[in-house]
Structures are given as C-alpha cells and as structure tokens.
Design a protein around this motif. Structure first.
Motif, PDB file in Angstrom:
ATOM      1  N   ILE A  82      46.844  41.718  39.409  1.00 15.76           N
ATOM      2  CA  ILE A  82      46.378  41.795  40.804  1.00 15.76           C
ATOM      3  C   ILE A  82      45.642  43.107  41.044  1.00 15.76           C
ATOM      4  O   ILE A  82      44.605  43.137  41.712  1.00 15.76           O
ATOM      5  N   GLU A  83      46.142  44.200  40.492  1.00 18.97           N
ATOM      6  CA  GLU A  83      45.487  45.501  40.673  1.00 18.97           C
ATOM      7  C   GLU A  83      44.073  45.516  40.087  1.00 18.97           C
ATOM      8  O   GLU A  83      43.243  46.319  40.503  1.00 18.97           O
ATOM      9  N   ASN A  84      43.792  44.648  39.133  1.00 16.09           N
ATOM     10  CA  ASN A  84      42.470  44.588  38.515  1.00 16.09           C
ATOM     11  C   ASN A  84      41.526  43.603  39.192  1.00 16.09           C
ATOM     12  O   ASN A  84      40.396  43.424  38.733  1.00 16.09           O
ATOM     13  N   VAL A  85      41.960  42.970  40.284  1.00 17.10           N
ATOM     14  CA  VAL A  85      41.074  42.098  41.059  1.00 17.10           C
ATOM     15  C   VAL A  85      40.037  42.987  41.730  1.00 17.10           C
ATOM     16  O   VAL A  85      40.393  43.980  42.379  1.00 17.10           O
ATOM     17  N   ASP A  86      38.756  42.661  41.548  1.00 17.78           N
ATOM     18  CA  ASP A  86      37.664  43.522  42.044  1.00 17.78           C
ATOM     19  C   ASP A  86      37.668  43.723  43.558  1.00 17.78           C
ATOM     20  O   ASP A  86      37.570  44.841  44.035  1.00 17.78           O
ATOM     21  N   PRO A  93      38.847  44.310  47.184  1.00 21.19           N
ATOM     22  CA  PRO A  93      40.049  44.817  47.859  1.00 21.19           C
ATOM     23  C   PRO A  93      40.691  43.762  48.771  1.00 21.19           C
ATOM     24  O   PRO A  93      41.910  43.655  48.843  1.00 21.19           O
ATOM     25  N   LYS A 128      40.523  40.433  48.432  1.00 25.14           N
ATOM     26  CA  LYS A 128      41.139  39.404  47.593  1.00 25.14           C
ATOM     27  C   LYS A 128      42.434  39.932  46.971  1.00 25.14           C
ATOM     28  O   LYS A 128      43.406  39.210  46.819  1.00 25.14           O
ATOM     29  N   ARG A 129      42.440  41.210  46.640  1.00 24.98           N
ATOM     30  CA  ARG A 129      43.643  41.854  46.100  1.00 24.98           C
ATOM     31  C   ARG A 129      44.759  41.818  47.159  1.00 24.98           C
ATOM     32  O   ARG A 129      45.898  41.468  46.865  1.00 24.98           O
ATOM     33  N   GLU A 130      44.409  42.151  48.392  1.00 24.83           N
ATOM     34  CA  GLU A 130      45.364  42.117  49.506  1.00 24.83           C
ATOM     35  C   GLU A 130      45.897  40.691  49.706  1.00 24.83           C
ATOM     36  O   GLU A 130      47.106  40.482  49.877  1.00 24.83           O
ATOM     37  N   TYR A 179      48.413  39.762  46.961  1.00 18.36           N
ATOM     38  CA  TYR A 179      49.754  40.303  47.212  1.00 18.36           C
ATOM     39  C   TYR A 179      50.482  39.493  48.293  1.00 18.36           C
ATOM     40  O   TYR A 179      51.685  39.247  48.195  1.00 18.36           O
TER      41      TYR A 179
END
Length: 144
Positions: free
Chosen positions: A17-21, A23, A25-27, A30
């Motif tokens: 998840i931390e490597n999802v480009d 921000p 989409k990362r949120e 999570y």
C-alpha cells in the motif's frame, strides 16, 4: 500443467500500500483494508503482486482445474480500485450493486474510482454474502 499466477505470498500488505503512487488511492486502500479486515475477521495477505486478499478457499472445477483463492479482496490499481467478490447465481451481487454507488463491473470484479463513491454498508454486505456463498459452495475447503 497450468501454474497459478495468483498465490498467497509473504509480501507485506502495508509495504504494498505504501508503494501505491497516488496519495488518494493509498488513503482509500488503507480505508478498504480496515473495512475488509473488520468485516471478514481475517488478516490481510498479499495474493500475487497486487491483490490484497482475506481468508482463502480451495476450489476444484469439473475440468479438474483446482487451486486456492482469497474469499474476498481488493487491489488499488492505477486506473481504478478492483474489488473481488464471488460470482454465482445465488450471491445476490446484482441486487446489492443497485445501491452500491458509482461503479462498473467485470466478470468477477467490481471497479470503483474511490471509496467516497460507494455505500460502505453495501460494501460490507457484498463482502459477507461473498464469503457465505463460497463457504456454501466449497464446504470444508476453507482455509481461513
């Protein structure tokens, strides 16, 4: 013999998840991680390089093809977020999707742009009905 590409791995879900480009989409990833973990009661595991899966079951088709797959899962892909639910005549999926919010569907996936576009309670219902369907269809083959 056919080799499954999507197998459970030991890779870190958080690292993925931390490597999802994106921000945003990362949120969303999570937030989905929390919803799927809370709803299923299963720990998240990586399946292949990009699917976050919950629980597992063993399937065997009449053709003889068999393997393991997550009961439910998701993947924060570049274009859209893919949600993986069981597909079957008695899954109630189409009925639930009417109230889900903005989405598109593929054969086995439901695609969303962002979590804000969907109804979280309907998402939880989709997760629960998918797991119940797979446990009925493949009794005694759940790997939890």
């Amino acid at each position: 013999m056919y080799e499954l590409k999507t197998k459970e791995t030991d890779h870190s879900v958080i690292e993925f998840i931390e490597n999802v480009d994106s921000p945003k989409k990362r949120e969303d990833a999570y937030e989905l991680l929390d919803i799927f973990t809370e709803t299923t009661g299963y720990d998240a595991k990586m399946w292949g390089p990009s699917i976050i899966g919950f629980g597992a079951y063993h399937y065997k088709y009449e053709s003889g093809h068999e393997g393991d797959a997550p009961l439910v899962g998701f993947s924060p892909r570049k274009a859209k977020i893919s949600l993986y639910f069981a597909v079957g005549d008695d899954t109630n999926r189409e009925y639930l999707l009417k109230d889900f919010g903005k989405h598109t569907t593929g054969k086995a996936c439901v695609y969303i742009n962002k979590v804000a576009d969907i109804d979280i309670e309907v998402l939880k219902a989709l997760i629960n009905q998918s797991i119940a369907f797979l446990k009925r269809k493949y009794p005694n083959k759940n790997k939890g």
